[in-house]
Design an enzyme around this catalytic site. Sequence first.
Site, PDB file in Angstrom:
ATOM      1  N   SER A 150      43.768  57.348  75.283  1.00 13.94           N
ATOM      2  CA  SER A 150      45.063  57.917  74.935  1.00 13.94           C
ATOM      3  C   SER A 150      45.390  57.803  73.450  1.00 13.94           C
ATOM      4  CB  SER A 150      45.409  56.713  75.601  1.00 13.94           C
ATOM      5  OG  SER A 150      46.935  56.755  75.265  1.00 13.94           O
ATOM      6  N   TYR A 162      45.473  48.082  76.988  1.00 16.76           N
ATOM      7  CA  TYR A 162      45.463  49.214  76.393  1.00 16.76           C
ATOM      8  C   TYR A 162      45.153  49.907  76.049  1.00 16.76           C
ATOM      9  CZ  TYR A 162      46.937  54.366  78.483  1.00 16.76           C
ATOM     10  OH  TYR A 162      45.983  55.545  78.718  1.00 16.76           O
TER      11      TYR A 162
HETATM   12  N1  LIG Z   1      49.660  60.104  82.669  1.00 19.34           N
HETATM   13  C1  LIG Z   1      49.743  59.376  81.398  1.00 19.34           C
HETATM   14  O1  LIG Z   1      50.847  59.538  80.953  1.00 19.34           O
HETATM   15  C2  LIG Z   1      48.382  59.459  80.581  1.00 19.34           C
HETATM   16  C3  LIG Z   1      48.261  58.833  78.964  1.00 19.34           C
HETATM   17  C4  LIG Z   1      47.739  58.492  78.096  1.00 19.34           C
HETATM   18  C5  LIG Z   1      46.981  58.868  78.905  1.00 19.34           C
HETATM   19  N2  LIG Z   1      46.212  58.994  80.010  1.00 19.34           N
HETATM   20  C6  LIG Z   1      44.541  58.675  80.727  1.00 19.34           C
HETATM   21  O2  LIG Z   1      44.441  59.336  81.630  1.00 19.34           O
HETATM   22  C7  LIG Z   1      44.147  58.768  82.692  1.00 19.34           C
HETATM   23  C8  LIG Z   1      44.102  58.773  84.290  1.00 19.34           C
HETATM   24  O3  LIG Z   1      45.336  59.856  84.397  1.00 19.34           O
HETATM   25  P1  LIG Z   1      45.686  60.149  85.996  1.00 19.34           P
HETATM   26  O4  LIG Z   1      47.069  60.841  85.700  1.00 19.34           O
HETATM   27  O5  LIG Z   1      44.748  61.137  86.365  1.00 19.34           O
HETATM   28  O6  LIG Z   1      46.102  59.057  86.472  1.00 19.34           O
HETATM   29  P2  LIG Z   1      46.303  58.611  88.431  1.00 19.34           P
HETATM   30  O7  LIG Z   1      46.644  57.024  88.030  1.00 19.34           O
HETATM   31  O8  LIG Z   1      46.826  59.439  88.694  1.00 19.34           O
HETATM   32  O9  LIG Z   1      44.745  58.667  88.593  1.00 19.34           O
HETATM   33  C9  LIG Z   1      43.770  57.758  88.078  1.00 19.34           C
HETATM   34  C10 LIG Z   1      42.848  57.663  89.820  1.00 19.34           C
HETATM   35  O10 LIG Z   1      42.140  56.835  89.218  1.00 19.34           O
HETATM   36  C11 LIG Z   1      41.835  55.524  90.273  1.00 19.34           C
HETATM   37  N3  LIG Z   1      40.569  54.659  90.416  1.00 19.34           N
HETATM   38  C12 LIG Z   1      41.492  53.908  89.033  1.00 19.34           C
HETATM   39  N4  LIG Z   1      40.470  52.764  88.947  1.00 19.34           N
HETATM   40  C13 LIG Z   1      38.823  53.673  89.794  1.00 19.34           C
HETATM   41  C14 LIG Z   1      37.997  52.961  89.676  1.00 19.34           C
HETATM   42  N5  LIG Z   1      37.908  51.722  88.801  1.00 19.34           N
HETATM   43  N6  LIG Z   1      36.868  54.106  89.867  1.00 19.34           N
HETATM   44  C15 LIG Z   1      37.267  54.934  90.210  1.00 19.34           C
HETATM   45  N7  LIG Z   1      38.499  55.497  90.636  1.00 19.34           N
HETATM   46  C16 LIG Z   1      39.097  54.937  90.531  1.00 19.34           C
HETATM   47  C17 LIG Z   1      42.283  56.116  91.326  1.00 19.34           C
HETATM   48  O11 LIG Z   1      42.601  55.508  92.389  1.00 19.34           O
HETATM   49  C18 LIG Z   1      43.760  57.109  90.797  1.00 19.34           C
HETATM   50  O12 LIG Z   1      43.485  58.193  91.960  1.00 19.34           O
HETATM   51  C19 LIG Z   1      43.691  57.838  82.399  1.00 19.34           C
HETATM   52  O13 LIG Z   1      42.092  57.083  81.571  1.00 19.34           O
HETATM   53  C20 LIG Z   1      44.506  57.091  81.208  1.00 19.34           C
HETATM   54  O14 LIG Z   1      45.023  56.191  80.615  1.00 19.34           O
HETATM   55  C21 LIG Z   1      47.338  59.150  80.897  1.00 19.34           C
END
Ligand SMILES: NC(=O)c1ccc[n+]([C@@H]2O[C@H](COP(=O)([O-])OP(=O)(O)OC[C@H]3O[C@@H](n4cnc5c(N)ncnc54)[C@H](O)[C@@H]3O)[C@@H](O)[C@H]2O)c1
Length: 266
Positions: A150, A162
Amino acid sequence: MAGRLDGKVAIVTGAGQTPGDTIGNGRAISLLFAREGARVLLVDKNLASAQETYLLITREGKDALAFEADVTRADDCRRMTEACLERFGKIDILVNNVGTGGEALGPVKLKEEDWDRIFAVNAKSVFLTSKYVIPRMEAQGGGVIINISSIAAVCATPMLAYRSSKAAVNALTQSLAIMYGPLGIRVNSIMPGLMDTPMAIEGISRARGISKEELRAERAQRVPLKGGMGTAWDTAYAALFLASDEAKFITGAILPVDGGQSARIG
Ligand SMILES: NC(=O)c1ccc[n+]([C@@H]2O[C@H](COP(=O)([O-])OP(=O)(O)OC[C@H]3O[C@@H](n4cnc5c(N)ncnc54)[C@H](O)[C@@H]3O)[C@@H](O)[C@H]2O)c1
């Protein structure tokens, strides 16, 4: 037309998503990889959510398998690796996408168990999936790992755990790239910025008690590039490039996908 990932097998962790109005990063990456010819193991601790991704992929006539695993647990990472080999016979690409944000708290208010949970999901999971997937990639003569970090890793944010855990993801990326480069394993990370995804919009609007539209407008004006926030497809296209052979000389890179946010210093 040939797909950019034809013949490849990918594992995407967090391939389900937080429910919401828009598509999440893990789901967009999984769909795009499948459209470009990869067979995808869709790993999520929420199997129902991974199955929704599976349906989207198979409706387009592509191949995937939803698999339940908690990637903060070593044994689940081992099972995930074995399931991929059993179903698809190899592992070319690993996308460590799971992540969790947590509240905007410093050390005084942040609970110890929240610090540990955030580090387990964001950083320890990269260590654990690597532990089981890398030996397989080594046996195959190479592979690609993409870590979803991120922009919080390098920008000011009040989310202490985070930010620190995503900085650890960047450090893991560079260490693994150096360690395993001689074995043909490329390791890169993507730093998404302000994205219009449910993880951000639904999650933060709820936490802050403001409307989604108010939050969207606030985030949009922080992005230097015309158009406001990015979407999960922006993350997915960056991942597609890094996963493909087009990026065969790129390893140890930490790529911002942030509309210029991290370029603004001061
Ligand atoms: N959305 C943003 O604005 C943003 C910005 C910067 C970074 N990110 C990064 O993007 C990544 C994820 O984005 P996304 O949009 O797919 O998020 P999301 O929350 O929509 O999906 C994440 C998925 O991961 C699963 N999950 C969580 N913990 C888990 C575990 N221990 N084992 C297995 N599955 C698990 C959840 O059930 C969920 O389905 C993350 O690493 C986040 O930090 C997102």
